[in-house]
Design a protein around this motif. Structure first.
Motif, PDB file in Angstrom:
ATOM      1  N   PRO A   1       0.816  -1.219   0.000  1.00 42.65           N
ATOM      2  CA  PRO A   1       0.000   0.000   0.000  1.00 42.65           C
ATOM      3  C   PRO A   1       0.852   1.273   0.000  1.00 42.65           C
ATOM      4  N   ALA A   2       0.469   2.219  -0.839  1.00 40.20           N
ATOM      5  CA  ALA A   2       1.223   3.470  -0.969  1.00 40.20           C
ATOM      6  C   ALA A   2       1.247   4.254   0.342  1.00 40.20           C
ATOM      7  N   GLU A   3       0.270   4.022   1.205  1.00 38.04           N
ATOM      8  CA  GLU A   3       0.199   4.768   2.469  1.00 38.04           C
ATOM      9  C   GLU A   3       1.404   4.486   3.375  1.00 38.04           C
ATOM     10  N   TYR A   4       2.117   3.382   3.111  1.00 37.64           N
ATOM     11  CA  TYR A   4       3.278   3.035   3.932  1.00 37.64           C
ATOM     12  C   TYR A   4       4.580   3.622   3.387  1.00 37.64           C
ATOM     13  N   PHE A   5       4.519   4.298   2.249  1.00 34.70           N
ATOM     14  CA  PHE A   5       5.743   4.729   1.577  1.00 34.70           C
ATOM     15  C   PHE A   5       6.609   5.617   2.464  1.00 34.70           C
ATOM     16  N   ASP A   6       6.049   6.688   3.006  1.00 36.14           N
ATOM     17  CA  ASP A   6       6.855   7.651   3.770  1.00 36.14           C
ATOM     18  C   ASP A   6       7.481   7.020   5.004  1.00 36.14           C
ATOM     19  N   ARG A   7       6.717   6.184   5.721  1.00 33.53           N
ATOM     20  CA  ARG A   7       7.254   5.530   6.924  1.00 33.53           C
ATOM     21  C   ARG A   7       8.363   4.550   6.562  1.00 33.53           C
ATOM     22  N   PHE A   8       8.164   3.822   5.479  1.00 38.45           N
ATOM     23  CA  PHE A   8       9.176   2.863   5.047  1.00 38.45           C
ATOM     24  C   PHE A   8      10.469   3.579   4.669  1.00 38.45           C
ATOM     25  N   VAL A   9      10.356   4.623   3.872  1.00 38.93           N
ATOM     26  CA  VAL A   9      11.542   5.359   3.422  1.00 38.93           C
ATOM     27  C   VAL A   9      12.283   5.955   4.620  1.00 38.93           C
ATOM     28  N   ALA A  10      11.546   6.531   5.556  1.00 40.24           N
ATOM     29  CA  ALA A  10      12.191   7.135   6.728  1.00 40.24           C
ATOM     30  C   ALA A  10      12.947   6.088   7.538  1.00 40.24           C
ATOM     31  N   ALA A  11      12.365   4.901   7.678  1.00 44.01           N
ATOM     32  CA  ALA A  11      13.016   3.842   8.454  1.00 44.01           C
ATOM     33  C   ALA A  11      14.268   3.337   7.751  1.00 44.01           C
ATOM     34  N   ILE A  12      14.201   3.178   6.436  1.00 43.52           N
ATOM     35  CA  ILE A  12      15.361   2.740   5.665  1.00 43.52           C
ATOM     36  C   ILE A  12      16.462   3.803   5.718  1.00 43.52           C
ATOM     37  N   ALA A  13      16.070   5.062   5.542  1.00 45.44           N
ATOM     38  CA  ALA A  13      17.037   6.165   5.483  1.00 45.44           C
ATOM     39  C   ALA A  13      17.796   6.340   6.785  1.00 45.44           C
ATOM     40  N   ALA A  14      17.173   5.944   7.888  1.00 42.97           N
ATOM     41  CA  ALA A  14      17.800   6.119   9.199  1.00 42.97           C
ATOM     42  C   ALA A  14      19.093   5.317   9.338  1.00 42.97           C
ATOM     43  N   ALA A  15      19.314   4.343   8.449  1.00 43.52           N
ATOM     44  CA  ALA A  15      20.533   3.535   8.517  1.00 43.52           C
ATOM     45  C   ALA A  15      21.743   4.249   7.928  1.00 43.52           C
ATOM     46  N   PHE A  16      21.547   5.454   7.358  1.00 43.01           N
ATOM     47  CA  PHE A  16      22.626   6.107   6.608  1.00 43.01           C
ATOM     48  C   PHE A  16      23.015   7.441   7.223  1.00 43.01           C
ATOM     49  N   THR A  17      24.212   7.880   6.867  1.00 42.24           N
ATOM     50  CA  THR A  17      24.754   9.097   7.458  1.00 42.24           C
ATOM     51  C   THR A  17      24.032  10.348   6.994  1.00 42.24           C
TER      52      THR A  17
END
Length: 332
Positions: free
Chosen positions: A250-266
């Motif tokens: 579902p597209a509604e999860y896009f922003d939360r997913f991206v934020a969680a993935i991005a948190a692994a990077f500098t």
């Protein structure tokens, strides 16, 4: 096949092979459930073709060997491989496929947890010798070149016949849209030719999504199929995750997913910005993937995995999927 499987398992303490049964497949390879005297195994036979030289077996076995250390229990354990026969044995995972209608945030969180386990500082050190993912891209220009090649390949490669008329018409529309989108992305990107710094790259399962996952009886997800895996741009992983066709997220999860993935990077904001910029690029890519069944090598791969498939039904189904994605693309 039984003799080749027995050879593959000869050095393993699993006893004699009792039965071999083909598993249902809609992908690129053949998988067998093998019952031996002491345990049940999954044996995978990898597709080989003169026009497709990727080392699917070596890539998957190598990545799963890494994942067994970085994220134990999240994916099948690799057990044995035979490069000459294009065979590998893995832990057999009992479970069922998820349907799109039952996807919840808890499932998406499990995918995030798996990704984060693969990308801890310690895991990245373990993976330093792993190769780039299949079709890895490390610049915005690289992403555009990759998808542009797919669009051009379809435009040039699908025979203009009555049976292919719907696919040919859709590719013409897609090419027009792509030309406009690629120009817009190139104009919007900051330094589109600059390569992504190694610290901003990720260990990607590639082809990552719930179409490559099984839900076990204890409600734990196990992830499968890593023949394209390796180092890549996290924005590409995001684009693929939300554009894959079989079990749409579902597209509604896009922003939360991206934020969680991005948190692994500098530089998480850079990951978020690039993922948003490239999102429609990967929707176009998956339109192309849906239509790959009109190209001979791709069709041969499907027929290898599922010799009894009905080509006409498959192609009609794939056109419908591509049309659905195309209609969801943002207006330019």
């Amino acid at each position: 096949m039984d003799a080749r499987i027995a050879k593959l398992l000869a050095a393993m303490p699993v006893g004699a092979v009792r039965s071999v049964a083909a598993c249902a497949s809609s992908g690129n390879n053949r998988t067998y459930k093998v019952q031996t005297e002491h345990r049940t195994l999954a044996v995978k036979q990898y597709f080989r073709h003169g026009d497709d030289t990727r080392d699917r077996l070596g890539t998957e076995f190598g990545f799963l060997s890494f994942a067994a250390q970085a994220a134990p229990g999240c994916a099948p354990a690799p057990l044995s491989m035979d490069c000459e026969e294009s065979l590998a044995a893995y832990e057999f995972v009992e479970g069922r496929a998820l349907a799109a209608a039952e996807l919840q945030w808890t499932h998406v969180q499990a995918a995030i947890d798996f990704f984060l386990a693969l990308n801890t500082p310690q895991a990245r050190l373990l993976a330093k010798d792993l190769p780039p993912a299949s079709e890895a891209c490390f610049s915005v220009a690289g992403h555009l070149e990759l998808v542009g090649r797919r669009v051009a390949g379809l435009a040039a490669g699908i025979p203009d016949t009555v049976d292919n008329s719907a696919a040919v018409a859709l590719v013409q529309q897609l090419k027009t849209y792509w030309d406009a989108l690629a120009s817009r992305v190139l104009e919007s990107a900051v330094a589109p030719d600059v390569l992504l710094a190694p610290a901003q790259r990720c260990l990607s399962p590639s082809d990552f999504g719930f179409h490559n996952a099984l839900l076990q009886a204890d409600q734990r997800l196990r992830f499968l199929d890593f023949e394209y895996a390796g180092w890549d741009d996290p924005a590409k992983l995001v684009g693929d995750f939300f554009a894959q066709l079989a079990v749409p997220v579902p597209a509604e999860y896009f922003d939360r997913f991206v934020a969680a993935i991005a948190a692994a990077f500098t530089d998480p904001q850079a990951v978020i910005a690039r993922a948003n910029l490239l999102r429609p690029v990967y929707q176009v890519k998956w339109c192309c993937i849906a239509l790959n069944v009109f190209l001979p090598t791709h069709l041969a791969r499907r027929q290898f995995a599922n010799p009894g498939m009905d080509k006409a039904i498959l192609q009609r189904r794939q056109v419908a999927k591509a049309q659905s994605i195309f209609q969801s693309l943002p207006t330019l």
